[in-house]
Design an enzyme around this catalytic site. Structure first.
Site, short mmCIF file in Angstrom:
data_model
loop_
_atom_site.label_atom_id
_atom_site.label_comp_id
_atom_site.label_asym_id
_atom_site.label_seq_id
_atom_site.Cartn_x
_atom_site.Cartn_y
_atom_site.Cartn_z
N PHE A 1 -0.45 2.82 0.92
CA PHE A 1 -0.01 3.10 2.29
C PHE A 1 -0.89 2.27 3.22
O PHE A 1 -2.09 2.54 3.32
CB PHE A 1 -0.19 4.60 2.52
N GLU B 1 -7.17 9.92 6.06
CA GLU B 1 -5.92 10.66 6.37
C GLU B 1 -6.12 11.51 7.63
O GLU B 1 -5.68 12.65 7.72
CB GLU B 1 -5.43 11.49 5.18
N GLY B 2 -6.79 10.92 8.59
CA GLY B 2 -7.07 11.61 9.84
C GLY B 2 -8.45 12.22 9.81
O GLY B 2 -8.75 13.07 8.98
#
Lengths: 377, 263
Positions: free
Chosen positions: A124, A354-355
């Site tokens: 990703f 992821e944040g």
């Protein structure tokens, strides 16, 4: 350990993942960490067992289990090796599932089965050198023919993935999602990061020079796809954090039973008991939040806030309690003869990727306060 | 060839065994699992099937136990068995090894297998005897501790582990073979197999369905009379020697053994 609230299949899948992780992964984790080795062969074997596409439907090459089963498997993998777990988490949550959700039937039929079977790996590619938490500041571009040019940073499995979801601006300056397939001309790995931990996973910087790509989802849907992917991805990272924290608890409690000081096991000391009791309570609370978010996602219900809460809490527990595990082991915990220091190094990143925890708090606060959180009356 | 594999649901190995003070029997309330020794028997059946020396039409997992024992059967079919049979009846509760063996033999009579496989022992009762009891009722040859098996026409060539070495024994089929855990490394079930386990056929049978004589089973039909159960005495704490100077460590170990007249 919290098994009674699971279905027979969920318990069996967890048992399978635990058994495989204890026998095939854990004994090698320290060496992979030291040698910074990406264990290709493990992902092929996980694929054979169905663990590379646990929650992907049968008709698309997956195992057809539910999202919580996938989360249970991730926790068990992370308990043995957090690097293996993040590779599986990104592969599943951030590559395979968005392809399944946003691909055309033709794209799903062509791209998903090799991923779900673990024959191929997914990645990703959203983050850029100048666009991390502020993802919409990304500068990578796609031309009218869908050729991508730009740079991506901190891409998990970036060096090894066959299928990469890449976020880029189209000629109308709208952010869209593209699929890049390796091998391809124009794609190069410019840097393999040397990290504090997670050394059995690959984190790469990628350069794109007119790389052929196909669009995933409608034009301009890039940020929507990215954010909904991260909503689910966070639950996987929360599970990873729970697994790391559980591993630290296992190590610390085993040590407290066998190590003696002042003529009795250190587990007889009140201070050690208190540490371990807090540790277990926090791990169980983190697990409960993670399972709650996973169940909501499975039911198709909103899970943005619950996923953010699970990740925020679980990552903090992992970071703090891996440190406490070292404390229980004392000097031995600080050495590489024991795994506690690896858990400590691996745990930190769960507060970042992821944040970040700051972004999770922003997500939670905005949902809580609405417009007021944006300073609007 | 048709193979029946006898399996048992036992308390999970991770659960600490204890005597329930209210019943005086082992507390079986915790997590349960398929007896790990039985997974070797299922794997042995799978290897015969996949080996191709003889066509295997069917592998059937058979258990006797309460309702919860279906989980052990689901695990057995996820490991490769084609279907399963669950003998369950309140009248069977409290059966001793002889009664259990008789009841299982009655199920097997109705299945008519060419080969019966089972694990060397159960992880709870650890009797090691059920195979011999079953074989006696079925009038079949029986072997224990088998760690290698080759089908040779209508016979089975087995290697069995003994205290003094290895026996190679040829038995005629049908036979009852209890396998040692050194026979193989059981495979992992795949996720798909776990998800599909409940879809494989499972026959539930009561005593009457397989012609079990009620006077020979259950607590009343058992000849073993269980008195009081006691937890084994706690082991004394061992002595841990930190290995700082190996010569010194060896001396300490030798002295310790010498003191106890062990060398």
């Amino acid at each position: 350990m919290s098994g009674h609230e699971l279905s027979d299949e969920q318990r069996e899948i967890r048992a399978l993942a635990r058994d495989f992780a204890e026998r095939e992964i854990a004994p090698h984790a320290a060496a992979w960490d030291r040698e910074h080795r990406f264990p290709h062969e493990v992902f092929a074997r996980l694929g054979e067992l169905g663990l590379m596409g646990a929650c992907v439907p049968l008709e698309h090459g997956g195992a057809g289990a539910d999202f919580l089963s996938y989360v249970l498997a991730l926790e068990e993998l992370a308990r043995a090796d957090a690097g293996v777990a993040v590779t599986v988490a990104v592969h599943t949550s951030a590559a395979t599932l968005p392809l399944l959700a946003h691909g055309t039937p033709e794209q799903v039929a062509r791209l998903v089965p090799p991923l779900a079977q673990g024959i191929e790996l997914g990645a990703f590619a959203l983050t850029e050198p100048e666009a991390g938490s502020d993802a919409s500041a990304l500068r990578t571009r796609a031309d009218a023919d869908g050729r991508i040019t730009g740079a991506k940073q901190f891409i998990t499995t970036g060096s090894h993935a066959h299928t990469l979801l890449v976020f880029a601006r189209d000629p109308d300056d709208r952010i869209s999602t593209y699929v890049v397939r390796r091998p391809t001309p124009g794609l190069s790995v410019t840097r393999e990061e040397d990290k504090l931990g997670l050394n059995s996973s690959s984190t790469a910087a990628l350069a794109f020079d007119a790389v052929p790509a196909e669009r995933l989802g409608p034009p301009g849907a890039g940020m929507r796809i990215a954010l909904s992917t991260l909503d689910g991805g966070r639950i996987g990272i929360a599970a990873q954090a729970v697994g790391i924290a559980q591993a630290a608890l296992d190590t610390a409690s085993a040590y407290a039973k066998e190590r003696s000081a002042f003529g009795r096991p250190i587990g007889a000391q009140g201070q050690i008991q208190q540490k371990l009791a807090d540790m277990q309570t926090e791990v169980e609370a983190a697990r409960a939040l993670t399972w709650r978010a996973a169940r909501l996602k499975q039911a198709g219900k909103p899970h943005t806030v619950e996923g953010a809460q699970a990740k925020l809490f679980a990552s903090a527990v992992a970071r703090r309690q891996t440190g406490e595990a070292i404390q229980v082991l004392g000097g031995y915990g600080y050495t590489r003869d024991y795994p506690a220091e690896r858990y400590y190094r691996d745990a930190k990143v769960t507060e970042i990727y992821e944040g970040t925890s700051e972004i999770q708090r922003l997500v939670i606060a905005r949902a809580l306060l609405g417009d007021a959180a944006r300073g609007e009356a | 060839m048709k193979i029946c594999v006898l399996v048992k649901e036992v308390p999970d190995a991770a659960v600490e065994k204890r005597i329930d003070p209210s019943t005086g029997r082992m507390d079986r309330s915790g997590e349960k699992n398929l007896n790990p020794y039985d997974t070797h028997a299922i794997e042995a059946a799978m290897q015969i099937k996949e080996g191709g020396a003889v066509p295997v039409e069917e592998i059937v997992a058979v258990t006797m136990g309460p309702e919860s024992a279906v989980r052990a059967l689901h695990k057995a079919v996820s490991l490769g068995a084609d279907r399963s049979v669950h003998l369950t009846d309140a009248a069977l509760a409290g059966s001793d090894v002889a009664a259990t063996g008789y009841a299982l033999a009655k199920v097997l009579e109705s299945e008519q297998p060419d080969l019966v496989l089972l694990g060397q022992q159960s992880d709870d009762g650890e009797c090691y005897t059920i195979g011999a009891v079953v074989a006696d009722h079925l009038k079949m040859p029986s072997l224990t501790q088998v760690i290698k098996m080759d089908v040779d026409g209508g016979a089975l060539r087995c290697e069995r582990q003994a205290e003094y070495g290895y026996d190679t024994v040829q038995v005629q089929l049908p036979a009852v073979i209890s396998v040692g855990d050194a026979i193989n490394e059981p495979r992992y079930p795949s996720l798909k197999a776990i998800m599909g386990a409940k879809k494989k056929p499972l026959d539930t049978k009561a005593s009457g369905d397989v012609g079990i004589d009620g006077s020979l089973v259950g607590a009343d039909g058992s000849r073993v009379d269980c008195g009081e159960f006691k937890a084994p005495p706690a082991k004394a704490a061992g002595k841990i020697i930190e290995d700082e100077d190996t010569n010194e460590t060896v001396e300490q170990i030798v002295a310790w053994l010498d003191e106890r007249k062990l060398i």
